[in-house]
Design a protein around this motif. Structure first.
Motif, PDB file in Angstrom:
ATOM      1  N   PRO A   1      -8.688  -2.111   0.553  1.00  0.00           N
ATOM      2  CA  PRO A   1      -8.470  -2.400  -0.867  1.00  0.00           C
ATOM      3  C   PRO A   1      -8.734  -1.177  -1.734  1.00  0.00           C
ATOM      4  O   PRO A   1      -9.511  -0.295  -1.377  1.00  0.00           O
ATOM      5  N   ASP A   2      -8.075  -1.139  -2.862  1.00  0.00           N
ATOM      6  CA  ASP A   2      -8.404  -0.134  -3.870  1.00  0.00           C
ATOM      7  C   ASP A   2      -9.755  -0.448  -4.509  1.00  0.00           C
ATOM      8  O   ASP A   2     -10.505   0.459  -4.882  1.00  0.00           O
ATOM      9  N   ILE A   3     -10.043  -1.746  -4.633  1.00  0.00           N
ATOM     10  CA  ILE A   3     -11.308  -2.192  -5.220  1.00  0.00           C
ATOM     11  C   ILE A   3     -11.955  -3.157  -4.231  1.00  0.00           C
ATOM     12  O   ILE A   3     -11.578  -4.327  -4.155  1.00  0.00           O
TER      13      ILE A   3
ATOM     14  N   THR B   1      -2.160  -2.876  -7.354  1.00  0.00           N
ATOM     15  CA  THR B   1      -3.569  -2.628  -7.059  1.00  0.00           C
ATOM     16  C   THR B   1      -4.066  -3.698  -6.091  1.00  0.00           C
ATOM     17  O   THR B   1      -3.773  -4.884  -6.257  1.00  0.00           O
ATOM     18  N   ILE B   2      -4.840  -3.291  -5.092  1.00  0.00           N
ATOM     19  CA  ILE B   2      -5.331  -4.212  -4.064  1.00  0.00           C
ATOM     20  C   ILE B   2      -6.823  -4.433  -4.266  1.00  0.00           C
ATOM     21  O   ILE B   2      -7.600  -3.482  -4.342  1.00  0.00           O
ATOM     22  N   ILE B   3      -7.214  -5.703  -4.333  1.00  0.00           N
ATOM     23  CA  ILE B   3      -8.611  -6.081  -4.540  1.00  0.00           C
ATOM     24  C   ILE B   3      -9.044  -7.001  -3.400  1.00  0.00           C
ATOM     25  O   ILE B   3      -8.291  -7.863  -2.959  1.00  0.00           O
TER      26      ILE B   3
ATOM     27  N   LYS C   1       3.067   1.629  -3.040  1.00  0.00           N
ATOM     28  CA  LYS C   1       2.294   1.540  -4.281  1.00  0.00           C
ATOM     29  C   LYS C   1       2.838   0.448  -5.196  1.00  0.00           C
ATOM     30  O   LYS C   1       3.150   0.661  -6.373  1.00  0.00           O
TER      31      LYS C   1
ATOM     32  N   ARG D   1       0.818  -1.208   0.000  1.00  0.00           N
ATOM     33  CA  ARG D   1       0.000   0.000   0.000  1.00  0.00           C
ATOM     34  C   ARG D   1       0.857   1.266   0.000  1.00  0.00           C
ATOM     35  O   ARG D   1       0.664   2.164  -0.821  1.00  0.00           O
ATOM     36  N   ASP D   2       1.820   1.359   0.917  1.00  0.00           N
ATOM     37  CA  ASP D   2       2.541   2.619   1.083  1.00  0.00           C
ATOM     38  C   ASP D   2       3.601   2.845   0.016  1.00  0.00           C
ATOM     39  O   ASP D   2       3.970   3.994  -0.254  1.00  0.00           O
TER      40      ASP D   2
ATOM     41  N   THR E   1     -10.624  -5.407   3.540  1.00  0.00           N
ATOM     42  CA  THR E   1      -9.629  -4.783   4.406  1.00  0.00           C
ATOM     43  C   THR E   1      -8.971  -5.835   5.279  1.00  0.00           C
ATOM     44  O   THR E   1      -9.633  -6.742   5.792  1.00  0.00           O
TER      45      THR E   1
END
Length: 708
Positions: A678-680, A631-633, A628, A625-626, A636
């Motif tokens: 998550p991003d998604i 992408t996280i799907i 980058k 996450r930090d 949480t």
């Protein structure tokens, strides 16, 4: 010096019994004074206190305590420690080791990242003998030590056979696991039925191969695998074994000569004691108390005329381990509440008023039935108040014989869904309506209320709890299967767990030309390394972190990073305590110090995760996450990270909690109870489960513009 030598578990039981008899403020003042003033000079309890002495400068010659994290025992390992400034510690000399030890070693190569459990039947020969005895378990990390527990803080005290349990974790870089039993000083012990198990992805415990686990082999047999002290002889009696026909007797060894180590000196200004430092606080019934936090050498050695009386009273306290009476239940709450009040590192990140929680926690213990389950539940509720995903309570005095149902569950929209099954009568996609006649929704509610942590982690803990059962006692589920015909199914409760928790692709596989899938909860670093050149050229890679990663989780990060960590990137913070009530004097800040390593996986990266990702998994996802890294799907993560620490209560319950503060990589932003979002956001659906579709993975493949 008197306080440092006190058995605080016995003190708590004796203190509860004495204080419960107080009916007026004056009686309470007398009871508390009788208990505490023998512990050292300067302790005051009363409606009013004498004028305090002046606070002076720091003095390196004073006696005081300093903690780096919750270093709760002298055997504290890992990042936590305690130091009693200017006091020597008596240790065995190097002439002859005093512990009598048996041991066995296995490789950790295929076990990294798992929880580990050791069980065994043990008894001691003489409860009045000097020394102590227990099982022991150690995880080695190359030249360093990872998890270590030798039961020094909860030694075997019974002369009848009882099962004892140690649980820990296997680090991602662990090399070997060493385990056995030991007697220290004049203590002799008998041991039988050693079992070593690891927790698999579905939560089940799977036994590992232990040579001569029941000590049935002859001492001279080549098949017996136990090492021992060279100068120690073992006996294998053939009668009275609790399991099989033999057990092993570990004899007491002569006590080794002792030497005094060099006094512990303050290593920096934070450890240097403050002259006249005290802690003052309000008690009940209009009383106040003052406790000195530093003493001169002469003051620290002073013994009250009532010290001998206190020691005699404590010696008369009967063993409380496994006891569920009122005094022990209250003492357990007193000890646990205090440990968290003084050492839990997250009070500034939470809205919990821990002081206000003491009275209801004591009331719950007071009102609970004198049963093991009620006692256990009181402590689980107390730990649940912490909102700590690592928080747990285990019964190590009277562990239940538990097994696992041949199914795995997920809780979706408050419905209990079968997601893995080895029983055709309970197919995947079945909705469980009742468990042994009780509402499944009610069971979910009760289990989540007794679990500590975020809602997503409470749900995960409830899924595991509902899969557990009383060994060899069948469980009846009322289900609504995919075919729509509601029915009762009866499932056996066995030690072995389900073969598959959920359907996933192979742990490392090419799904389409140029598109790879890597399950970091299954593939190991040694399997991943040969594939790195291929992954580096891939158009896209999907990394699965829906659970607890192996050592590959940390290993892959450097192959995703384009910039190294900076000197200011410190996300693990160990509190330093020189005063009580979690008053932090300073922090020790740590990180993994990762740097980019060739080859770089430069294609599109997608990470799948959810609330089953906790602790080390969240360390990995924190970098993702930090920095980058992809992408996280999914969902949480659990929102609980940092090295855990444990202590044992008078009643025989082992409590674990998080001992350090973990932040985001800026060193400030809270992580605890927050996790990695998550991003998604995407959660599986009942329809997708029934169709055998991994909807989270399918979404990742859609993003990579290929057909799922």
């Amino acid at each position: 010096d008197t306080a440092a030598a006190i058995d605080w578990n016995r003190f708590a039981v004796a203190g509860v019994r004495q204080v419960r008899a107080a009916r007026t403020p004056a009686e309470l003042e007398t009871a508390l004074s009788q208990l505490f003033t023998p512990l050292g000079p300067g302790i005051e309890i009363g409606a009013s206190l004498t004028p305090p002495r002046a606070i002076g400068p720091r003095n390196p010659d004073l006696i005081a305590w300093h903690y780096r994290g919750p270093g709760l025992t002298s055997a504290a390992s890992g990042p936590y420690s305690s130091k009693r400034i200017n006091r020597t510690v008596t240790v065995p000399s190097s002439q002859q080791p005093s512990p009598a030890i048996i041991s066995q070693t296995i490789s950790a190569d295929s076990l990294r990242g798992r929880a580990i459990r050791m069980r065994g039947l043990v008894r001691i020969a003489n409860a009045n003998a000097s020394g102590w005895a227990g099982l022991w378990l150690r995880v080695d990390r190359g030249q360093a030590v990872g998890f270590f527990d030798n039961m020094e803080n909860r030694p075997v005290r019974d002369t009848t056979w009882r099962e004892y349990v140690i649980e820990g974790s296997i680090a991602a870089d662990a090399t070997q696991i060493v385990f056995g039993a030991l007697g220290v000083g004049g203590m002799s012990l008998d041991v039988d039925a050693i079992e070593l198990s690891v927790r698999r992805e579905g939560g089940e415990w799977t036994p590992l191969a232990v040579r001569d686990a029941g000590f049935e082999e002859d001492e001279n047999s080549s098949r017996q695998g136990w090492g021992r002290n060279l100068y120690m002889s073992l006996v294998r009696p053939t009668g009275g074994a609790p399991q099989g026909t033999r057990y092993v007797r570990i004899p007491a060894l002569p006590a080794a000569p002792t030497v005094a180590s060099a006094p512990a000196r303050a290593s920096d200004s934070l450890e240097t004691p403050v002259t006249g430092a005290v802690s003052e606080f309000t008690l009940a019934r209009g009383l106040r108390a003052r406790v000195p936090l530093s003493l001169t050498d002469a003051e620290a050695r002073t013994a009250s005329v009532t010290t001998a009386t206190l020691r005699a009273a404590l010696a008369a306290v009967p063993p409380s381990t496994g006891n569920d009476d009122l005094d022990v239940r209250l003492a357990d709450v007193v000890i646990a509440w205090n440990v968290f009040r003084h050492f839990y590192p997250y009070w500034n990140d939470l809205t919990v008023d821990w002081d206000a929680r003491l009275r209801p926690q004591l009331a719950a213990a007071y009102e609970a039935a004198s049963t093991r389950q009620a006692h256990h539940d009181v402590l689980r509720v107390l730990v649940a108040d912490l909102n700590d995903g690592h928080g747990s309570v285990r019964d190590v005095a009277k562990p239940a014989r538990v097994g696992l149902l041949p199914v795995t569950f997920r809780i979706l929209s408050n419905r209990l869904i079968v997601t893995g099954s080895r029983e055709s009568t309970a197919p995947v996609g079945s909705v469980v309506v009742r468990v042994d006649g009780a509402s499944a929704a009610g069971r979910i509610l009760s289990e989540t209320q007794l679990a500590s942590g975020t809602p997503q982690w409470k749900r995960t803990r409830a899924e595991w709890a509902l899969q557990m059962c009383h060994l060899d006692v069948a469980v009846t589920l009322h289900i609504e299967p995919p075919d729509g015909v509601a029915r009762d199914v009866t499932l056996p409760c066995k030690q072995e767990g389900p073969s598959v928790a959920e359907v996933r692709p192979d742990s490392i596989t090419e799904l389409e030309p140029g598109i790879w899938y890597v399950d970091l909860t299954r593939v190991r670093a040694e399997q991943l390394r040969p594939q790195l050149p291929v992954l580096a050229k891939a158009r896209g890679v999907v990394f699965d972190v829906r659970g607890y990663p192996t050592d590959a989780g940390a290993a892959v990060l450097s192959h995703l990073m384009r910039v190294p960590e900076t000197s200011t990137d410190r996300w693990m913070h160990i509190p330093r305590f020189a005063r009580p009530f979690a008053e932090v004097a300073g922090w020790q800040d740590l990180t993994w110090s990762l740097r980019p390593v060739s080859p770089l996986i430069s294609g599109e990266r997608i990470f799948l995760t959810d609330g089953r990702a906790i602790s080390y998994a969240e360390s990995v996802m924190g970098y993702v996450r930090d920095y980058k890294l992809g992408t996280i799907i999914g969902g949480t993560t659990a929102g609980a990270n940092g090295n855990v620490v444990g202590f044992t209560l008078p009643g025989g319950f082992s409590v674990m909690f998080t001992g350090m503060r973990v932040s985001r990589h800026d060193g400030r932003t809270p992580y605890h109870t927050v996790g990695v979002a998550p991003d998604i956001p995407l959660e599986p659906s009942l329809e997708g489960i029934r169709a055998g579709k991994d909807e989270v993975l399918a979404r990742a493949l859609t993003i990579l513009q290929i057909r799922p």
